[in-house]
Write a protein that holds these residues in place. Sequence first.
Motif, mmCIF file in Angstrom:
data_model
loop_
_atom_site.group_PDB
_atom_site.id
_atom_site.type_symbol
_atom_site.label_atom_id
_atom_site.label_comp_id
_atom_site.label_asym_id
_atom_site.label_seq_id
_atom_site.Cartn_x
_atom_site.Cartn_y
_atom_site.Cartn_z
ATOM 1 N N GLU A 282 0.837 -1.214 0.000
ATOM 2 C CA GLU A 282 0.000 0.000 0.000
ATOM 3 C C GLU A 282 0.863 1.252 0.000
ATOM 4 O O GLU A 282 0.478 2.277 -0.553
ATOM 5 C CB GLU A 282 -0.927 -0.005 1.226
ATOM 6 C CG GLU A 282 -2.069 -0.999 1.078
ATOM 7 C CD GLU A 282 -2.933 -1.109 2.333
ATOM 8 O OE1 GLU A 282 -2.562 -0.527 3.386
ATOM 9 O OE2 GLU A 282 -3.962 -1.806 2.248
ATOM 10 N N ALA A 283 2.034 1.177 0.599
ATOM 11 C CA ALA A 283 2.910 2.349 0.679
ATOM 12 C C ALA A 283 3.247 2.892 -0.705
ATOM 13 O O ALA A 283 3.562 4.070 -0.864
ATOM 14 C CB ALA A 283 4.186 1.993 1.426
ATOM 15 N N PHE A 284 3.206 2.033 -1.714
ATOM 16 C CA PHE A 284 3.605 2.470 -3.061
ATOM 17 C C PHE A 284 2.423 2.510 -4.026
ATOM 18 O O PHE A 284 2.604 2.590 -5.239
ATOM 19 C CB PHE A 284 4.709 1.549 -3.594
ATOM 20 C CG PHE A 284 5.881 1.483 -2.661
ATOM 21 C CD1 PHE A 284 6.725 2.579 -2.522
ATOM 22 C CD2 PHE A 284 6.126 0.358 -1.895
ATOM 23 C CE1 PHE A 284 7.793 2.541 -1.636
ATOM 24 C CE2 PHE A 284 7.192 0.310 -1.009
ATOM 25 C CZ PHE A 284 8.026 1.401 -0.878
ATOM 26 N N GLY A 285 1.221 2.419 -3.485
ATOM 27 C CA GLY A 285 0.039 2.558 -4.339
ATOM 28 C C GLY A 285 -0.517 1.243 -4.844
ATOM 29 O O GLY A 285 -1.486 1.230 -5.607
ATOM 30 N N GLY A 286 0.069 0.127 -4.429
ATOM 31 C CA GLY A 286 -0.489 -1.174 -4.805
ATOM 32 C C GLY A 286 -1.616 -1.561 -3.855
ATOM 33 O O GLY A 286 -1.958 -0.816 -2.940
ATOM 34 N N VAL A 287 -2.169 -2.738 -4.081
ATOM 35 C CA VAL A 287 -3.290 -3.206 -3.267
ATOM 36 C C VAL A 287 -2.783 -4.135 -2.163
ATOM 37 O O VAL A 287 -2.056 -5.088 -2.444
ATOM 38 C CB VAL A 287 -4.312 -3.969 -4.154
ATOM 39 C CG1 VAL A 287 -5.471 -4.506 -3.304
ATOM 40 C CG2 VAL A 287 -4.816 -3.072 -5.274
ATOM 41 N N GLY A 288 -3.157 -3.850 -0.947
ATOM 42 C CA GLY A 288 -2.795 -4.721 0.180
ATOM 43 C C GLY A 288 -4.041 -5.404 0.725
ATOM 44 O O GLY A 288 -5.100 -4.789 0.810
ATOM 45 N N VAL A 289 -3.906 -6.688 1.054
ATOM 46 C CA VAL A 289 -5.034 -7.445 1.601
ATOM 47 C C VAL A 289 -4.523 -8.243 2.794
ATOM 48 O O VAL A 289 -3.449 -8.844 2.725
ATOM 49 C CB VAL A 289 -5.606 -8.438 0.540
ATOM 50 C CG1 VAL A 289 -6.720 -9.299 1.144
ATOM 51 C CG2 VAL A 289 -6.093 -7.702 -0.703
ATOM 52 N N ASN A 290 -5.277 -8.238 3.876
ATOM 53 C CA ASN A 290 -4.931 -9.092 5.008
ATOM 54 C C ASN A 290 -5.929 -10.242 5.021
ATOM 55 O O ASN A 290 -7.127 -10.025 5.134
ATOM 56 C CB ASN A 290 -5.002 -8.288 6.309
ATOM 57 C CG ASN A 290 -4.437 -9.057 7.479
ATOM 58 O OD1 ASN A 290 -3.342 -9.619 7.384
ATOM 59 N ND2 ASN A 290 -5.160 -9.106 8.582
ATOM 60 N N ALA A 291 -5.433 -11.462 4.835
ATOM 61 C CA ALA A 291 -6.340 -12.609 4.737
ATOM 62 C C ALA A 291 -6.130 -13.559 5.899
ATOM 63 O O ALA A 291 -5.030 -14.098 6.070
ATOM 64 C CB ALA A 291 -6.122 -13.333 3.411
ATOM 65 N N THR A 292 -7.162 -13.768 6.693
ATOM 66 C CA THR A 292 -7.043 -14.699 7.825
ATOM 67 C C THR A 292 -7.811 -15.999 7.569
ATOM 68 O O THR A 292 -7.716 -16.933 8.346
ATOM 69 C CB THR A 292 -7.581 -14.064 9.131
ATOM 70 O OG1 THR A 292 -8.941 -13.679 8.913
ATOM 71 C CG2 THR A 292 -6.780 -12.837 9.518
ATOM 72 N N THR A 293 -8.553 -16.044 6.464
ATOM 73 C CA THR A 293 -9.299 -17.270 6.125
ATOM 74 C C THR A 293 -9.095 -17.590 4.646
ATOM 75 O O THR A 293 -8.772 -16.703 3.847
ATOM 76 C CB THR A 293 -10.814 -17.084 6.338
ATOM 77 O OG1 THR A 293 -11.267 -16.056 5.439
ATOM 78 C CG2 THR A 293 -11.153 -16.692 7.767
ATOM 79 N N PRO A 294 -9.304 -18.854 4.279
ATOM 80 C CA PRO A 294 -9.212 -19.215 2.865
ATOM 81 C C PRO A 294 -10.162 -18.374 1.997
ATOM 82 O O PRO A 294 -9.815 -18.002 0.872
ATOM 83 C CB PRO A 294 -9.607 -20.695 2.849
ATOM 84 C CG PRO A 294 -9.226 -21.202 4.207
ATOM 85 C CD PRO A 294 -9.490 -20.058 5.133
ATOM 86 N N ALA A 295 -11.331 -18.051 2.523
ATOM 87 C CA ALA A 295 -12.292 -17.259 1.741
ATOM 88 C C ALA A 295 -11.729 -15.873 1.437
ATOM 89 O O ALA A 295 -11.848 -15.370 0.315
ATOM 90 C CB ALA A 295 -13.617 -17.152 2.491
ATOM 91 N N GLU A 296 -11.093 -15.264 2.421
ATOM 92 C CA GLU A 296 -10.499 -13.936 2.199
ATOM 93 C C GLU A 296 -9.336 -14.020 1.214
ATOM 94 O O GLU A 296 -9.137 -13.130 0.382
ATOM 95 C CB GLU A 296 -10.016 -13.349 3.530
ATOM 96 C CG GLU A 296 -11.148 -12.853 4.422
ATOM 97 C CD GLU A 296 -10.711 -12.543 5.859
ATOM 98 O OE1 GLU A 296 -11.587 -12.126 6.642
ATOM 99 O OE2 GLU A 296 -9.516 -12.734 6.197
ATOM 100 N N LEU A 297 -8.575 -15.102 1.328
ATOM 101 C CA LEU A 297 -7.453 -15.284 0.403
ATOM 102 C C LEU A 297 -7.969 -15.440 -1.031
ATOM 103 O O LEU A 297 -7.455 -14.836 -1.977
ATOM 104 C CB LEU A 297 -6.640 -16.512 0.826
ATOM 105 C CG LEU A 297 -5.500 -16.938 -0.091
ATOM 106 C CD1 LEU A 297 -4.483 -15.812 -0.280
ATOM 107 C CD2 LEU A 297 -4.784 -18.176 0.476
ATOM 108 N N ARG A 298 -9.018 -16.234 -1.173
ATOM 109 C CA ARG A 298 -9.587 -16.464 -2.500
ATOM 110 C C ARG A 298 -10.095 -15.151 -3.107
ATOM 111 O O ARG A 298 -9.792 -14.826 -4.266
ATOM 112 C CB ARG A 298 -10.739 -17.484 -2.409
ATOM 113 C CG ARG A 298 -11.270 -17.957 -3.758
ATOM 114 C CD ARG A 298 -12.399 -18.959 -3.578
ATOM 115 N NE ARG A 298 -12.031 -20.139 -2.818
ATOM 116 C CZ ARG A 298 -11.552 -21.272 -3.358
ATOM 117 N NH1 ARG A 298 -11.379 -21.368 -4.672
ATOM 118 N NH2 ARG A 298 -11.251 -22.298 -2.598
#
Length: 583
Positions: free
Chosen positions: A527-543
Motif C-alpha cells: 500500500e505504501a507504493f500505491g499497490g493493493v494490500g489485503v490481510n487474509a485470515t481465512t481461505p475465503a479472504e485469500l480467494r
Amino acid sequence: MGTAEPQVATEAQNPDSQSQVTDGFQLVIDALKLNGLTTIYGLPGIPITDLTRRAQAAGLRVLSFRHEQNAGYAASIAGFLTQKPGICLTVSAPGFLNGLNALAHATVNCFPMILISGSSEREIVDLQQGDYEEMDQLAIAKPLAKAAFRVLNAEDIGVGVARAIRAAVSGRPGGVYLDLPAKLFAQTMDSAVAKNTLIKVVDPAPRQIPAPEAVKRALDLLRTAKKPLIILGKGAAYAQVDSEIRSLIEGTGIPYLPMSMAKGLLPDTHEQCASAARSYVLPQADVVMLIGARLNWLLSHGKGKTWGGKSHKDWGGQKFIQVDISPQEADSNVRVDAPVVGDIGSCVSAFLSEIKSGWAKPPAEWLSAINEKKTANVAKMAETLAKNPSPMNFHSALNVVRDIVRANPDAMLVNEGANALDFTRSIVDVYKPRKRIDVGTWGIMGIGMGYCIAAAVVTKQQVIAIEGDSAFGFSGMEVETLCRYGLPVCIIVMNNNGIYKGTDIDTTGGLAPTVFVKNARYDKLMEAFGGVGVNATTPAELRKGMEEAIRSRKPTLINAVIDEAAGTESGRITSLNPSAKKK
Ligand code: ADP
Ligand code: TZD
Ligand code: MG
C-alpha cells in the motif's frame, strides 16, 4: 555520487543525429540491440547512468531495480524463459558484488545471463591506488561465471558482446561476466568504422546432435526395463521442445517425474505423472532416464534410501540413462550406463524416430502399482486440503492457490521459502511448461521479486508468487518496482511469523533467531507504493483477494496469516540440518 560522470562527445549523445562519430555507450547499446537483447535489468550509477538513459532512448526496455541482486535474479530467469542471455547492468565494486550472487546462481542453475558491470580505471585499480569503487572485478567474477571478459577499447565492444552471448547460451548455459571500464564509454570512433566492428552472432546455441550409437545404447537399455521411469529436469523445460517431450512420454507410456521447474512440461494431472508416488517409484524403478536433470542433492545423488539403497551411501539397483548437453555430467554421482550427450531437442527427436517403429508399453504391473499408490496419496491429500482449521495453515491456504492456478493455467507461479516452498510444490499443480520458477539448484532465498518482475515483463502474463515471510524479506523492497511499472503480480506472503515457524523460544530470554515481529502486516508495504494490500485470515479472504488481483491486474500483496506452529524446521530437508540430524 558527487564525482563527475565521464564526458561524452556531444554529437554522439543523440542517437538519431547524423553525426559521423559514435562512442562506447552507443556501441554497447548497438551490439546488444543487434543481437536482440532489448531488455536490461539494472540499477544506475557511475559509470553506467548514461548507458541506462541512452539505452532507453534507443528503444531498449530498461527496468530499474532497488537492489542489484534482484535485477540479477530477474536477468537469470529471463534467460531461462527466453533462451537468450538475460542482461543485468550494475555499477562498479558494490553494485557488481550485489549482482554477483545472481551470476553465480545463473551458472549453477545453467541459465544464460550476462552481468555487465562498469568498473574503475585499470591503471589505478591494478596499482591499488584507491580509485573510486576500486576492485579487480574480472578476477573476482571468474570462478563464479562460466566465462568472464573485459573490453578496453571501443572497437572491441562488438567482439566482447558476441563472446559473452556465445559463452552464455552455447553448450550448458551459464552466467557470463562482461567488465566495461568507465573510460570505455566515452571513447569515440568514426560511426561507419564502428558499425563494421559489431557482430550479429550466427547460431549462438548450435544444435548438438547425439551420436547414433549412444541413442541406440540408451534405447536398448530402456527396452530391457521392467520398471522404467523418466525424470524431467529444468534443462528439459529450458530446451523448449515441449511437444517432442510429450510425444516421448506418451509414445513410450513410461511414467515420469518432473523436477520442480519441469512441472507443467506435461500437465501435473497427466495420467503418467508419478509425482504423487515419488517415494515409491524412485526405489522401485530399474531403468531411469534423466532428461536435463542432474543427480545432485535434489535427487539424493542417485543413491541411498531414496533409491532403495540399504544405507544413505549405498547405491540402489537402478541403471541410468542420462540425456544432457554436458559431456562431463554422467558418472558425477553414480554410474551412468547410457550417457546421451547432445541438446535435448536433438536427443529426443532421435529417440522419437527410433521408437516410431514400435515400442512396447511398460509392464502393466508396474503401471498399476504406481496408480494404486497415486490414488491413495491423492485421496489422503484431498482429505487434508478439505479441512478448514483456524488459524489457516499451509494446506488450507494452498488449497485456494491450487484452485486459482487451475483456473489460470497461463499465470506464472513464483515460489520460495521452506514450508511455503515444499507445500506449494506438492499441492499446486502446474499445467503448462515453464510456468513454475523457484529457488532452483541452491534452494536460494531472495529470487522472489526479481523473478516476479522478469516473469511479468517476459511473458506479459499474470504472476502469482507464493512467498515464505522470511523469503519475501530478501527482496521485499522491489514491491516499489512492481508498483512503479504497474506489473500484474499478486504476492501471497505465507506469514507464519518466521523462518520455518514462529514459535521458537530463546531459553536465555532473548529473541530466537528464527522468529520475526508477530502479526506483521506485509500488505501495508504494498500500500505504501500505491499497490493493493489485503490481510487474509481465512481461505475465503485469500480467494477473494487473489481473484480480485487477477481481475484488476494491479500489483497486490496478500498477507496470508498462517498458524505460526504449522511449519517444520527446514521443511522437507530437515535431514540436511546438522543439529536436527543429531536429535
Ligand atoms: P533439475 O534441478 O530440474 O533437476 P538441473 O539444473 O540439475 O535440473 O539439470 C539441468 C541439466 O540440463 C544440466 O545438467 C544441463 O547441462 C542440462 N541442459 C540444459 N540445457 C540443455 C539443453 N538444451 N540440452 C541438453 N541438456 C541441457
Ligand atoms: N539465505 C539464503 C540466501 N538462502 C537460504 N536458503 C537461506 C538463507 C536459509 N533458508 C532456507 O533454506 S529457507 C529459509 C532460509 C532463511 C526461510 C524459511 O522461512 P520462510 O518459509 O518464512 O521463507 P516457511 O514457510 O516459514 O518455512
Ligand atoms: Mg515463514
